[in-house]
Design an enzyme around this catalytic site. Structure first.
Site: not given
Ligand SMILES: Cc1cc2nc3c(=O)[nH]c(=O)nc-3n(C[C@H](O)[C@H](O)[C@H](O)COP(=O)(O)O)c2cc1C
Ligand code: SF4
Length: 673
Positions: A26, A28, A103, A167, A169, A178, A217, A255-256, A291, A342, A406, A424
């Site tokens: 997921s 957003h 979702q 996360e 929510y 908590r 989730r 998130h926190e 990741r 980024q 180059d 990196k």
């Molecule tokens: C731009 C962005 C928006 C996200 N929005 C949501 C969301 O709306 N709901 C959710 O459960 N996780 C959201 N996530 C978390 C992703 O579902 C996922 O857990 C996280 O990116 C790690 O997985 P990845 O390494 O495959 O990206 C979001 C992640 C990114 C990068």
């Molecule tokens: S901006 Fe960076 S972290 Fe986001 S999807 Fe692209 S490579 Fe992955």
């Protein structure tokens, strides 16, 4: 036969089947709230369906106004909103076998905009707006709104819903002590605190019937104080199975939480072990996440039985065809997500639209389109850094005759510097991707070649991607001192650096240099155990929330990271990653100072003033990371010769090294020329 058999096998869910074990996690995207955004999302998701994803999960959609992440955030609460979702589901279902789930995300106390509701009126540390505590009636309304939202999603043509229970929510806020200080039937004992998720799932299942995918989730690792214990999480997982979930997805960290969970410094598949442990207790299919950006890593997870499906969220931004390329033996063509955040998470948190640093087409599928070729041109691209590589491969893909020059003996430009910064290393993948694409698109690559304007006059178009040179600030003594180095001396030419170092400039490069100098070459940053130790994570969750004592080794090198501005050091770093870099450097013992005036440099060191007070930093070396100048010497001569010239990347704007802008600019130019 593909080498990724485990990942590519279908998963039978009884009433339906996922084509592969890949879930698009997921995200957003910000398109949910944009004019014309549903059409854009439709094409975005359709391309990922076409690319072979097993199950797509949409970004979080609120079940009601108070549950939206921000005021005006996308919700599905009435039949008025069904039609826009239909645009998306129809597009995805135009691809045979593709599945899409919506979702449902209720933000609870994470809601910005003053409408937040929660089990208790405890503000979140990352949101200044306190939530309103719900009464019994209010809780019942929230449950009914979840049920209504799921029913509307079914009406809109989704194959299922994912209920966001992690996360930190709303649902997670009920589960954890908590955030839940209630003493009624929704608080106190663990049975009471998990009543809400179980009630929601039970009633959603009743409403949508048995043949509708219901993913939950589950927060398997909260990473906050007073989070759940492992026994509690297992108890909830088992109870969720009983009330009718089809699949359980893994949630990692609120998130926190002050632990990085998706940044590039997080080792690949670092949290898959948590899902693997849960698998011993449950029988529904489990999804693991975070990741996982490489088909071999994903395939091994399935083959080893650690999870039944692998969620990849950002990797699907980076490459819509990830699964198809893996299936067709073209894994080397996958444009790999480097975990930089980024152009994705940073944009979301800034209220903007998501895209991708390595793939500017992401979420712009209807806007950034390679134009059909009307006239084949001879194009010279000078400079094989991010901008030049993107421009050359895009132009050649369209059919132009492209030569890439180059002066260096290898491609990559600034990427070659970035990839050696601890955490990196993923930039190696971007270089691999471009190397393969240069070959596949037939670009004529001419390394070790410093061109003059006269060499370029026969080309129809010249793209100057000649990058930057470090800027030397005007500080008395800087020109005469042998203590002074540029960041290129350190990172590219590997000039030896002493034990006491001042770094001038706390932008992205100043941070990179400080990380490089304090990590040395000794820290294996892709080592899971090392990472968990450094950040204080107990993957067995033997403590509530899974937090342990962080064990950080301070660097033997003394580093001062200095900036002129009085704002927080590193304020210009990414919204979602700046805190990680600051914490890392603080843990290494780097002294960060703001509001610094540079008075002079002499044999004793760097003389500075901070708040009017003079200080001497007795350092061995001073590394200058104070901006850069564009390299565009060829431009005028080419213009004089009547050649069509385009400046891209750092040669165009050198203010900050910015691979995101460079790749986007190179791609956009080459897609249309
Ligand atoms: C731009 C962005 C928006 C996200 N929005 C949501 C969301 O709306 N709901 C959710 O459960 N996780 C959201 N996530 C978390 C992703 O579902 C996922 O857990 C996280 O990116 C790690 O997985 P990845 O390494 O495959 O990206 C979001 C992640 C990114 C990068
Ligand atoms: S901006 Fe960076 S972290 Fe986001 S999807 Fe692209 S490579 Fe992955």
């Amino acid at each position: 036969m593909s080498e990724f058999q485990s990942l590519l096998q279908p998963l039978d869910l009884g009433f339906t089947q996922a084509r592969s074990r890949v879930v698009m996690g997921s995200m957003h995207t910000g398109l949910e709230e944009r004019k014309g955004g549903w059409e854009r999302q439709a094409e975005f998701f359709r391309q990922r369906a076409e690319g072979g994803v097993g199950i797509i999960v949409t970004g979080g959609i609120g079940p009601n106004e108070e549950g939206a992440v921000f005021r005006g955030g996308s919700i599905l609460a009435s039949s008025d909103e069904v039609a826009q979702h239909r645009i998306v589901t129809d597009a995805v279902h135009s691809v045979p076998g593709a599945l899409i789930c919506m979702q449902i995300l209720h933000a609870g106390r994470y809601a910005y905009g003053g409408l937040g509701v929660a089990p208790s009126a405890i503000p979140a540390p990352i949101n200044p707006m306190p939530p309103r505590e719900l009464d019994e009636e209010g809780i019942e309304k929230q449950i009914q709104d979840f049920v209504r939202c799921a029913s509307l999603a079914k009406e809109a043509g989704y194959d299922g819903v994912e209920i966001m229970g992690s996360e930190g929510y709303f649902i997670n806020q009920f589960i954890a002590k908590r955030t839940n200080h209630r003493d009624d039937r929704w608080g106190g004992s663990y049975e009471n605190r998990i009543r809400l998720p179980l009630e929601i799932v039970r009633r959603v299942r009743d409403a949508v019937g048995p043949e509708f995918i219901l993913i939950y989730r589950l927060s398997m690792l909260d990473l906050v104080e007073d989070g759940s214990t492992w026994e509690e999480i297992v108890q909830l997982g088992k109870a969720l199975e009983e009330v009718g979930v089809t699949i359980i997805n893994t949630g990692i960290g609120w998130h926190e939480a002050r632990v990085p969970t998706i940044a590039t410094s997080v080792p690949r598949a670092a949290f898959a072990e948590v899902t693997a442990r849960m698998k011993q207790h449950l029988s529904v299919p489990l999804i693991t996440t975070n990741r996982i950006n490489d088909p071999s890593v994903a395939d091994a997870i399935i083959a080893e039985g650690k999870a039944d499906m692998v969620s990849m969220a950002r990797p699907m931004l980076a490459d819509a065809e990830f699964v198809r390329k893996a299936a067709e033996g073209r894994a080397d063509e996958i444009n790999t997500c480097i975990g930089c955040n980024q152009a994705c998470l940073d944009h979301t948190f800034g209220g903007g639209e998501v895209s991708c640093l390595v793939n500017p087409y992401a979420c712009n599928e209807t806007k950034l389109i390679d134009q059909p070729l009307t006239e084949k041109k001879r194009i010279a691209v000078v400079g094989a850094g991010p901008a030049g590589l993107a421009a050359a491969t895009t132009a050649a893909k369209r059919g132009h005759d492209v030569t890439l020059f180059d002066a260096d003996d290898k491609i990559g430009g600034q990427f070659n510097i970035a990839k050696q910064i601890p955490g990196k290393e993923e930039f190696y993948e971007t270089l691999r991707y471009f190397r393969v694409m240069l070959e596949k698109t037939g670009v004529n690559v001419r390394l070790n070649t410093r061109v003059s304007a006269a060499d370029l006059t026969d080309f129809d178009e010249v793209m100057l991607a000649t990058g930057i040179s470090p800027r030397t600030p005007d500080i008395p003594g800087i020109q005469d001192s042998d203590k002074v180095l540029s960041y290129l001396d350190v990172l590219k030419h590997k000039t030896p650096v002493g034990q006491r170092v001042a770094v001038i400039g706390a932008g992205g490069i100043g941070f990179d240099v400080s990380e490089y100098l304090t990590h040395g070459d000794t820290t294996p940053s892709q080592n899971v155990e090392e990472f968990m130790r450094e950040w204080g994570v107990d993957l067995t969750v033997s403590t509530p929330g899974g937090l342990a004592e962080a064990q950080v080794e301070r660097s033997p090198r003394e580093v001062f990271l200095l900036q002129r501005k009085t704002s927080k050091v590193g304020a210009g770093l990414g919204k979602t990653t700046g805190w990680i870099h600051r914490t890392t450097l603080k843990n290494k013992g780097v002294k960060m100072m703001n509001g610094v005036s540079y008075d002079r440099i002499d044999e004793k060191g760097l003389h500075i003033s901070v708040n009017g007070e003079a200080k001497l930093l007795e350092v061995d070396h001073i590394v200058v990371c104070a901006g850069q100048e564009p390299n565009r010497e060829l431009q005028q001569a080419l213009l004089d010769a009547g050649v069509s010239v385009h400046l891209i990347g750092g040669a165009d704007k050198a203010a900050e090294l910015d691979a995101k802008r460079a790749i986007k600019q190179g791609t956009e130019l080459a897609a249309a020329i």
